[in-house]
Design a protein around this motif. Structure first.
Motif, PDB file in Angstrom:
ATOM      1  N   VAL A 208      -8.975   1.804  12.020  1.00  0.00           N
ATOM      2  CA  VAL A 208      -8.739   2.677  13.166  1.00  0.00           C
ATOM      3  C   VAL A 208      -9.903   2.644  14.143  1.00  0.00           C
ATOM      4  O   VAL A 208      -9.726   2.375  15.329  1.00  0.00           O
ATOM      5  N   ALA A 209     -11.118   2.950  13.653  1.00  0.00           N
ATOM      6  CA  ALA A 209     -12.283   3.016  14.551  1.00  0.00           C
ATOM      7  C   ALA A 209     -13.561   3.072  13.730  1.00  0.00           C
ATOM      8  O   ALA A 209     -13.569   3.591  12.612  1.00  0.00           O
ATOM      9  N   PRO A 210     -14.659   2.541  14.305  1.00  0.00           N
ATOM     10  CA  PRO A 210     -15.950   2.705  13.621  1.00  0.00           C
ATOM     11  C   PRO A 210     -16.398   4.158  13.724  1.00  0.00           C
ATOM     12  O   PRO A 210     -16.178   4.809  14.745  1.00  0.00           O
ATOM     13  N   ILE A 211     -16.988   4.664  12.660  1.00  0.00           N
ATOM     14  CA  ILE A 211     -17.559   6.012  12.661  1.00  0.00           C
ATOM     15  C   ILE A 211     -18.978   5.913  12.115  1.00  0.00           C
ATOM     16  O   ILE A 211     -19.421   4.846  11.699  1.00  0.00           O
ATOM     17  N   GLU A 212     -19.684   7.006  12.104  1.00  0.00           N
ATOM     18  CA  GLU A 212     -21.111   6.978  11.775  1.00  0.00           C
ATOM     19  C   GLU A 212     -21.402   6.356  10.415  1.00  0.00           C
ATOM     20  O   GLU A 212     -22.324   5.568  10.274  1.00  0.00           O
ATOM     21  N   ALA A 213     -20.624   6.679   9.402  1.00  0.00           N
ATOM     22  CA  ALA A 213     -20.921   6.214   8.044  1.00  0.00           C
ATOM     23  C   ALA A 213     -20.172   4.939   7.658  1.00  0.00           C
ATOM     24  O   ALA A 213     -20.266   4.490   6.530  1.00  0.00           O
ATOM     25  N   GLY A 214     -19.410   4.357   8.569  1.00  0.00           N
ATOM     26  CA  GLY A 214     -18.643   3.155   8.247  1.00  0.00           C
ATOM     27  C   GLY A 214     -17.480   2.987   9.209  1.00  0.00           C
ATOM     28  O   GLY A 214     -17.658   2.966  10.416  1.00  0.00           O
ATOM     29  N   TRP A 215     -16.277   2.907   8.660  1.00  0.00           N
ATOM     30  CA  TRP A 215     -15.065   2.779   9.457  1.00  0.00           C
ATOM     31  C   TRP A 215     -14.029   3.783   8.989  1.00  0.00           C
ATOM     32  O   TRP A 215     -13.936   4.075   7.795  1.00  0.00           O
ATOM     33  N   LYS A 216     -13.239   4.291   9.934  1.00  0.00           N
ATOM     34  CA  LYS A 216     -12.087   5.091   9.570  1.00  0.00           C
ATOM     35  C   LYS A 216     -10.926   4.117   9.373  1.00  0.00           C
ATOM     36  O   LYS A 216     -10.631   3.296  10.250  1.00  0.00           O
ATOM     37  N   ILE A 217     -10.287   4.187   8.206  1.00  0.00           N
ATOM     38  CA  ILE A 217      -9.104   3.369   7.954  1.00  0.00           C
ATOM     39  C   ILE A 217      -7.928   4.283   7.664  1.00  0.00           C
ATOM     40  O   ILE A 217      -8.098   5.431   7.263  1.00  0.00           O
ATOM     41  N   ARG A 218      -6.725   3.760   7.885  1.00  0.00           N
ATOM     42  CA  ARG A 218      -5.499   4.480   7.583  1.00  0.00           C
ATOM     43  C   ARG A 218      -4.738   3.649   6.551  1.00  0.00           C
ATOM     44  O   ARG A 218      -4.502   2.460   6.779  1.00  0.00           O
ATOM     45  N   VAL A 219      -4.394   4.245   5.423  1.00  0.00           N
ATOM     46  CA  VAL A 219      -3.735   3.487   4.352  1.00  0.00           C
ATOM     47  C   VAL A 219      -2.391   4.104   3.985  1.00  0.00           C
ATOM     48  O   VAL A 219      -2.222   5.322   3.994  1.00  0.00           O
ATOM     49  N   THR A 220      -1.445   3.232   3.696  1.00  0.00           N
ATOM     50  CA  THR A 220      -0.140   3.599   3.155  1.00  0.00           C
ATOM     51  C   THR A 220      -0.005   2.837   1.847  1.00  0.00           C
ATOM     52  O   THR A 220      -0.325   1.646   1.794  1.00  0.00           O
ATOM     53  N   VAL A 221       0.456   3.517   0.798  1.00  0.00           N
ATOM     54  CA  VAL A 221       0.508   2.897  -0.525  1.00  0.00           C
ATOM     55  C   VAL A 221       1.915   2.999  -1.101  1.00  0.00           C
ATOM     56  O   VAL A 221       2.549   4.050  -1.041  1.00  0.00           O
ATOM     57  N   TRP A 222       2.376   1.867  -1.654  1.00  0.00           N
ATOM     58  CA  TRP A 222       3.666   1.815  -2.351  1.00  0.00           C
ATOM     59  C   TRP A 222       3.434   1.444  -3.810  1.00  0.00           C
ATOM     60  O   TRP A 222       2.382   0.928  -4.164  1.00  0.00           O
ATOM     61  N   PRO A 223       4.455   1.655  -4.653  1.00  0.00           N
ATOM     62  CA  PRO A 223       4.329   1.164  -6.036  1.00  0.00           C
ATOM     63  C   PRO A 223       4.123  -0.344  -6.030  1.00  0.00           C
ATOM     64  O   PRO A 223       4.526  -1.028  -5.093  1.00  0.00           O
ATOM     65  N   GLY A 224       3.517  -0.873  -7.098  1.00  0.00           N
ATOM     66  CA  GLY A 224       3.218  -2.297  -7.174  1.00  0.00           C
ATOM     67  C   GLY A 224       4.412  -3.167  -7.452  1.00  0.00           C
ATOM     68  O   GLY A 224       5.564  -2.710  -7.426  1.00  0.00           O
ATOM     69  N   THR A 225       4.146  -4.434  -7.760  1.00  0.00           N
ATOM     70  CA  THR A 225       5.216  -5.414  -7.955  1.00  0.00           C
ATOM     71  C   THR A 225       5.820  -5.358  -9.339  1.00  0.00           C
ATOM     72  O   THR A 225       6.796  -6.011  -9.615  1.00  0.00           O
TER      73      THR A 225
END
Length: 198
Positions: free
Chosen positions: A179-196
């Motif tokens: 999403v964007a760099p922030i002071e301590a690293g990066w802001k990420i957005r995650v979506t998770v589904w069950p595995g294979t």
């Protein structure tokens, strides 16, 4: 005065000579290695896309806890989609198998991806991520298909970079957006589904 005639032995055909035999063996070995490499690629052991070079200066992820910026998850069961959840991404690593996903706070088994000095890196080192470059947001099956064909161990990222990720043991499949760099690293957005494996 005529020159004396020299006796000439019949010449050995090339393929029956030592040089011919060595040439044949070398050709056979080359062919076998080529077939093995092809089978390895088709079976999913290698990356069909050329992986980006792994940084030799990338440090292993730190084990210290880092704060995560979490948003409410859409679901919390193993069979439901979780997210999107916003997290801090740095060298502490992210645990995508947690419910909800979070910044890793413990030993290696919690870490699925981490920041290796400008690289998103799958941890442990294995082909667990693939860049999503198509328009729109992928479905679970889109990510599985991409990972089965183009997975790599690491990749450079920047704002807007998007990746499909296999967690350890294919427990989950995730979609990660930078999403964007922030002071301590990066802001990420995650979506998770069950595995294979389900």
């Amino acid at each position: 005065m005529s020159e004396p005639q020299r006796g000439t032995a019949p010449r050995t055909p090339f393929w029956q000579s030592m040089a011919g035999l060595l040439t044949a063996v070398a050709g056979l070995i080359t062919a076998l290695v080529g077939v093995a490499a092809f089978v390895y690629q088709v079976a999913g052991g290698g990356s069909a896309a050329a992986p980006e070079t792994r940084s030799s200066t990338a440090s292993a992820p730190a084990r210290a806890a880092g704060p995560g910026t979490s948003a409410p998850s859409a679901g919390t069961s193993e069979s439901a989609v979780v997210g999107p959840v916003e997290l801090l991404f740095n060298n502490n690593g992210v645990d995508l198998d947690a419910d909800p996903p979070r910044v890793a706070t413990g030993p290696d088994p919690e870490i699925d991806i981490y920041d290796a000095g400008g690289l998103i890196d799958s941890f442990p080192i294995w082909a667990g991520l693939a860049r999503w470059s198509s328009a729109g947001v992928p479905s679970r099956q889109d990510c599985i298909s991409l990972l089965n064909g183009y997975a790599t161990i690491d990749s450079t990222y920047r704002k807007g970079s998007r990746y499909c990720v296999h967690t350890r043991g294919d427990v989950h499949v995730a979609f990660v957006e930078f999403v964007a760099p922030i002071e301590a690293g990066w802001k990420i957005r995650v979506t998770v589904w069950p595995g294979t494996a389900d």
